[in-house]
Each structure stands twice: as structure tokens, then as C-alpha cells.
Design a protein around this motif. Structure first.
Motif, PDB file in Angstrom:
ATOM      1  N   LEU A 143       2.133   4.038   3.817  1.00 12.18           N
ATOM      2  CA  LEU A 143       0.878   4.720   3.481  1.00 12.18           C
ATOM      3  C   LEU A 143       0.656   5.909   4.400  1.00 12.18           C
ATOM      4  CD1 LEU A 143      -1.758   4.353   1.699  1.00 12.18           C
ATOM      5  CD2 LEU A 143      -2.739   3.195   3.680  1.00 12.18           C
ATOM      6  N   ILE A 155      -9.112  -7.117   4.298  1.00 10.33           N
ATOM      7  CA  ILE A 155      -7.684  -6.955   4.631  1.00 10.33           C
ATOM      8  C   ILE A 155      -7.035  -8.327   4.728  1.00 10.33           C
ATOM      9  CG2 ILE A 155      -6.022  -6.134   6.329  1.00 10.33           C
ATOM     10  CD1 ILE A 155      -8.237  -4.323   7.396  1.00 10.33           C
ATOM     11  N   VAL A 204      -9.945   9.178   4.469  1.00 11.19           N
ATOM     12  CA  VAL A 204     -11.143   8.344   4.638  1.00 11.19           C
ATOM     13  C   VAL A 204     -12.343   9.251   4.943  1.00 11.19           C
ATOM     14  CG1 VAL A 204      -9.802   6.347   5.408  1.00 11.19           C
ATOM     15  CG2 VAL A 204     -10.730   7.927   7.118  1.00 11.19           C
ATOM     16  N   LEU A 254       0.856  -1.193   0.000  1.00 14.85           N
ATOM     17  CA  LEU A 254       0.000   0.000   0.000  1.00 14.85           C
ATOM     18  C   LEU A 254       0.885   1.234   0.000  1.00 14.85           C
ATOM     19  CD1 LEU A 254      -2.849  -0.954   2.524  1.00 14.85           C
ATOM     20  CD2 LEU A 254      -2.552  -1.606   0.135  1.00 14.85           C
ATOM     21  N   SER A 264       4.669  -1.839   2.391  1.00 20.70           N
ATOM     22  CA  SER A 264       3.711  -0.721   2.455  1.00 20.70           C
ATOM     23  C   SER A 264       4.293   0.495   3.156  1.00 20.70           C
ATOM     24  CB  SER A 264       2.450  -1.146   3.232  1.00 20.70           C
ATOM     25  OG  SER A 264       1.776  -2.151   2.543  1.00 20.70           O
ATOM     26  N   ILE A 316      -2.240   8.345   5.853  1.00 16.21           N
ATOM     27  CA  ILE A 316      -3.693   8.523   5.994  1.00 16.21           C
ATOM     28  C   ILE A 316      -3.882   9.913   6.587  1.00 16.21           C
ATOM     29  CG2 ILE A 316      -5.820   7.468   6.834  1.00 16.21           C
ATOM     30  CD1 ILE A 316      -4.053   4.942   7.473  1.00 16.21           C
ATOM     31  N   VAL A 348      -5.105   2.246  -3.548  1.00 18.74           N
ATOM     32  CA  VAL A 348      -3.794   2.210  -2.878  1.00 18.74           C
ATOM     33  C   VAL A 348      -3.128   0.844  -2.956  1.00 18.74           C
ATOM     34  CG1 VAL A 348      -4.057   4.151  -1.306  1.00 18.74           C
ATOM     35  CG2 VAL A 348      -4.907   1.895  -0.610  1.00 18.74           C
ATOM     36  N   ALA A 382      -3.985  -2.814   7.431  1.00 17.14           N
ATOM     37  CA  ALA A 382      -3.560  -3.359   6.128  1.00 17.14           C
ATOM     38  C   ALA A 382      -2.131  -2.948   5.802  1.00 17.14           C
ATOM     39  CB  ALA A 382      -4.524  -2.892   5.040  1.00 17.14           C
ATOM     40  N   ALA A 383      -1.802  -1.672   6.006  1.00 17.55           N
ATOM     41  CA  ALA A 383      -0.443  -1.205   5.670  1.00 17.55           C
ATOM     42  C   ALA A 383       0.585  -1.842   6.601  1.00 17.55           C
ATOM     43  CB  ALA A 383      -0.376   0.320   5.757  1.00 17.55           C
ATOM     44  N   PHE A 415      -7.071   0.634   7.119  1.00 18.58           N
ATOM     45  CA  PHE A 415      -5.857   0.907   6.339  1.00 18.58           C
ATOM     46  C   PHE A 415      -4.611   0.874   7.223  1.00 18.58           C
ATOM     47  CE2 PHE A 415      -9.277   2.484   3.708  1.00 18.58           C
ATOM     48  CZ  PHE A 415      -8.947   1.884   2.505  1.00 18.58           C
ATOM     49  N   SER A 461      -9.738   1.481  -1.483  1.00 14.85           N
ATOM     50  CA  SER A 461      -8.745   0.463  -1.133  1.00 14.85           C
ATOM     51  C   SER A 461      -8.024  -0.018  -2.403  1.00 14.85           C
ATOM     52  CB  SER A 461      -9.388  -0.683  -0.361  1.00 14.85           C
ATOM     53  OG  SER A 461     -10.358  -1.317  -1.146  1.00 14.85           O
ATOM     54  N   PHE A 521      -5.075  -2.549  -2.937  1.00 12.73           N
ATOM     55  CA  PHE A 521      -5.848  -3.763  -2.625  1.00 12.73           C
ATOM     56  C   PHE A 521      -6.229  -4.501  -3.909  1.00 12.73           C
ATOM     57  CE2 PHE A 521      -8.022  -3.793   1.751  1.00 12.73           C
ATOM     58  CZ  PHE A 521      -7.081  -3.006   2.354  1.00 12.73           C
TER      59      PHE A 521
END
Ligand code: S3P
Length: 434
Positions: free
Chosen positions: A254, A396, A19, A13, A252, A256, A427, A245-246, A242, A424, A429
Motif C-alpha cells: 500500500l 484493523i 488520509v 491492501l 498487502s 500512503i 483498499v 493494517a498493511a 493503514f 478503508s 477492508f
């Protein structure tokens, strides 16, 4: 036919995302804007089905609400006593916040209302608001066991109370405070653990005299609310997917942007940091009275921990995502003191345990939590039981599993996170509608 997602190993990511707006703040902005005097402009409003349900209900109650552009609302407040009865049911959909807060607010009106919800909301406990509101003099009818629909009878003369909530619940606290606006005398709420204080902060911003500190709030009836523009911060609970996930996906990095950092919401950060996560807070500042920050998240292999029970209320909506993080961590993660998870949009302990087991995790359910052995997931088919946060958490899991993950019953993602699929994918997914 309900929506089915298919998730598979995604890319690292990368990039920057924002968001959508905070669900709790968006509900409250509509509610207080509606009963204030004057015009409230809301920016960053969450265009989710839950918050749209709240807006629709106030329109039914005679409030004019304009949508000048997506995520903006102009609310023409009718004043504390200006709401009008609706002959139709007031449909809260999937939204527990709408139903519980509205029960408090409508208990103070001099007309009858009926609050209904979808299949999930119709199974959620309302005794926790019925009991204190009845002590205040409200006349409420429910199905057996305090289940919705709820009928709130007319001509309520409410009396302030001193009330200690049994569970740490911002929804219960807020319902009592909103009824307290209409009550004679003083209303005080004590909590076993502090919960999100958006109702208190927004009441103060609208000019209502209120005294509050973590775990305690007090106000008295008979004042007025003055309209105030509201800038809704991005929802930490949506950012949480996120963040996890990152952390999980190798490579990753990321960013946010402008995430709401109310300390009663950010328990997941503390927990992931205890597990070894690399999350940097940047550009911390205040936005309309709420702390916000950009979060830069890089991949790290997490280590299982025993989640301190004292953090649980500050991350109550984040356990589905945490369970996924734990399933990929080194070693064991133990969650306890989280029985409230059993009465969320689904029984999140049971549903997450079953889903992760289907995907290959070793997980033992306990009455108030779970013991999760970290490792890898092989993929498979799992059911979200119509729970938005479970569907997104399993998406995720699918990014990191060795095989494909099919997630059934994903329609309700739109209750809190419209556009999750597109954002998602943008970035990294791998996530598709089947
Ligand atoms: C909310 C409070 C929490 C949370 C819910 C939103 C709110 O519920 O789980 O998603 O907006 O006040 P409880 O107060 O019942 O814990």
C-alpha cells in the motif's frame, strides 16, 4: 443508538490512498488565523468534529470563517485583541487540543468565557494547564480536581513565566505559549521530552518572534501576527491505521501519499521497524515548512519487542494501533513509560487491554503500559468506549482475526477521521455498519 461496526477478514491492501489533514495543525491554523491580521487561507483542513468545534468557537467569538470548498477555510483574522465575548458556552466536544489551547488563548482576553466538552472531555485533566496559567495571573475556575467545564474570567493581566512542564505535552506547552502572546515580558517552556512543535513553527511563520528547539520554547508578549496561508499535511496518526493494517495483512502493498513526517509524530515508524516492518519512505520533501513523504508499506510478520521508553512521546497517539500490531506479532511486546495513555480520549491502556482480551489476546495491563503476547485473535465483541482511535484500531484487528469482530460505540471516529470506513473499504477492508 450508537454506531456499531462489524469487521472481518479483508483482502490484501493494495493501491494508493491519501488520509485527511492533520488534526493538530488544523486546530492551530484556525486559532492563529483568527487572531492574526489579514486573511489566512487554509488548505487540507481536517473536516473532523474536533476541528469543526474549534472553527465554530471562533465564529462565536466574532471571527468570519468561510468554507469555499471542503477542506478549505478562509479565516478573516481580527487581530490579537479583536475577539468578542460570547454569552454562550464554547463547546469543544471531544477535543482536548481545543480545550487546552483555548484555555491559554482565552486567558489573555478581557472577557469571560466558558469552555465545555462532551462526557469524555469532561473527565480529562485540566490542572496541567490551570496551574501554569494561574501562575501567569489567569483567573480560572474548574470543577473539583481541575475537571471541565472551565470558566476563564475577564480582565486578565498576564505575566510571562519560566515553566518546566511535568508531563511531555504539546497541549500544555501550546496553552502557555498562546497565553504568553498576551503576557508582559518573556514566557519560556521547558519540557521533559520534546513534543510536537506546530504551535512554535506556526507562530514563527505568522511573524511572531520566537526562539525554539526540541524541548524548549521562548517568546515575549506584545507583537503582532500576520496572516499566512497554510497547507495542512496529511495526519500521520490517521495514516498509522493503514501502516499497521498493511503490515499485518498478507499480500498487502500500500502507498500512503504525502504523510506529515514531523519527527515528534513518527515514533510508530521507528517502533514498527524495530519489530521488522517493511516501510519505505519515498518522495520526501517539505510542504509549507513540514516534512512529508509517501509511505510504501508491505506485509511482514512482526516480532515482539520492548518498546524503548524514549520513543513513547513521539508515538503517544499510536498505541491503540501498536497494541493490535503486537497482538499479531511473534513473541512478546512490552510497553512501559506510557501512563499518559490513561488520560487520553479514554483510558487507552485499560480499554485496549479489555478489548483485545475479548478478541482472544493474552495481555497484561501494567500501571504505565502493557505486556502483550502475540498470536492470533479469534474475534468477538469489543467496546471502543467512544474513543476514535480505539474503534479504528479494532477495525484493523478485525481484518486479521479468524472470526468476526463487532466494535461498539464508533460514532467518534468522525472526530479525527471522517470517511475512514469508505477509505478503508476502498483498499480492501471488510468493514460494515451493523
Ligand atoms: C496534541 C497533543 C497530544 C496528542 C493530541 C494532540 C496537540 O496531546 O495526544 O492528540 O495537538 O497538541 P498531549 O499534548 O496532551 O500529549
Amino acid at each position: 443508538m450508537s454506531l456499531i461496526w462489524q469487521a472481518s477478514a479483508g483482502r490484501p491492501l493494495k493501491g494508493e490512498i491519501t488520509v485527511p489533514g492533520d488534526k493538530s495543525v488544523s486546530h492551530r491554523a484556525i486559532m492563529l488565523g483568527a487572531i492574526a491580521e489579514g486573511v489566512t487561507r487554509v488548505s487540507g483542513f481536517l473536516e473532523g468534529e474536533d476541528t469543526l468545534a474549534t472553527a465554530r468557537i471562533f465564529q462565536q467569538l466574532g471571527v468570519r470563517i468561510e468554507t469555499p470548498s471542503p477542506s478549505e477555510r478562509i479565516i478573516h483574522g481580527v487581530g490579537l485583541h479583536g475577539l468578542k465575548a460570547s454569552n454562550e458556552d464554547l463547546d469543544c466536544g471531544n477535543a482536548g487540543t481545543a480545550m487546552r489551547l483555548l484555555t491559554g488563548l482565552l486567558a489573555g482576553q478581557n472577557f469571560r468565557s466558558k469552555l465545555v466538552g462532551d462526557a469524555s472531555l469532561s473527565k480529562r485533566p485540566m490542572k496541567r494547564v490551570i496551574e501554569p496559567l494561574s501562575l501567569m495571573g489567569a483567573s480560572l475556575q474548574s470543577e473539583p480536581n481541575g475537571l471541565p467545564p472551565l470558566i476563564i474570567n475577564s480582565k486578565n493581566t498576564l505575566q510571562g513565566i519560566d515553566y518546566k512542564t511535568e508531563v511531555a505535552s504539546a497541549q500544555v506547552k501550546s496553552a502557555i505559549l498562546l497565553a504568553g502572546l498576551y503576557a508582559k515580558g518573556e514566557t519560556t517552556v521547558y519540557e521533559p521530552h520534546p513534543t510536537r512543535d506546530y504551535t512554535e513553527k506556526m507562530l514563527a511563520a505568522f511573524g511572531w518572534p520566537i526562539e525554539f528547539r526540541p524541548g524548549h520554547a521562548r517568546l515575549s508578549g506584545g507583537h503582532r501576527l500576520q496572516a499566512k496561508d497554510i497547507q495542512v499535511p496529511a495526519d500521520f496518526s490517521s495514516a498509522a491505521f493503514f501502516i499497521v493494517a498493511a503490515t499485518l495483512i498478507p499480500g498487502s502493498d500500500l502507498l500512503i501519499k504525502s504523510v506529515g513526517m514531523n519527527p515528534r509524530r513518527t515514533g510508530l515508524l521507528a517502533t514498527l521497524q524495530l519489530m521488522g516492518a517493511d516501510i519505505q519512505k519515498q518522495n520526501s520533501h517539505e510542504q509549507a515548512g513540514e516534512p512529508v513523504a509517501d509511505l510504501r508499506v508491505k506485509h511482514v510478520v512482526l516480532t515482539g519487542i520492548e518498546v524503548p521508553e524514549s520513543i513513547v512521546p513521539d508515538m503517544i497517539d499510536e498505541f491503540p494501533a501498536l497494541f493490535v500490531a503486537a497482538a499479531f506479532a511473534k513473541g512478546e511486546t512490552r510497553v512501559s513509560g506510557a501512563a499518559e495513555l490513561r488520560v487520553k480520549e479514554s483510558d487507552r491502556i485499560a480499554v485496549m487491554s479489555q478489548a483485545l482480551r475479548e478478541l482472544g489476546a493474552q495481555i497484561e495491563e501494567t500501571p504505565d503500559g502493557a505486556i502483550i503476547q502475540g498470536g492470533n485473535l479469534h474475534g468477538g465483541e469489543a467496546d471502543s468506549h467512544g474513543d476514535h482511535r480505539i474503534a479504528m484500531s479494532l477495525a484493523i484487528a478485525g481484518q486479521q482475526a479468524s472470526g468476526v469482530v463487532q466494535i461498539n460505540d464508533c460514532d467518534n471516529v468522525a472526530t479525527s477521521f471522517p470517511g475512514f470506513l469508505e477509505l478503508s473499504k476502498s483498499v480492501g477492508f471488510e468493514l460494515h455498519i451493523k
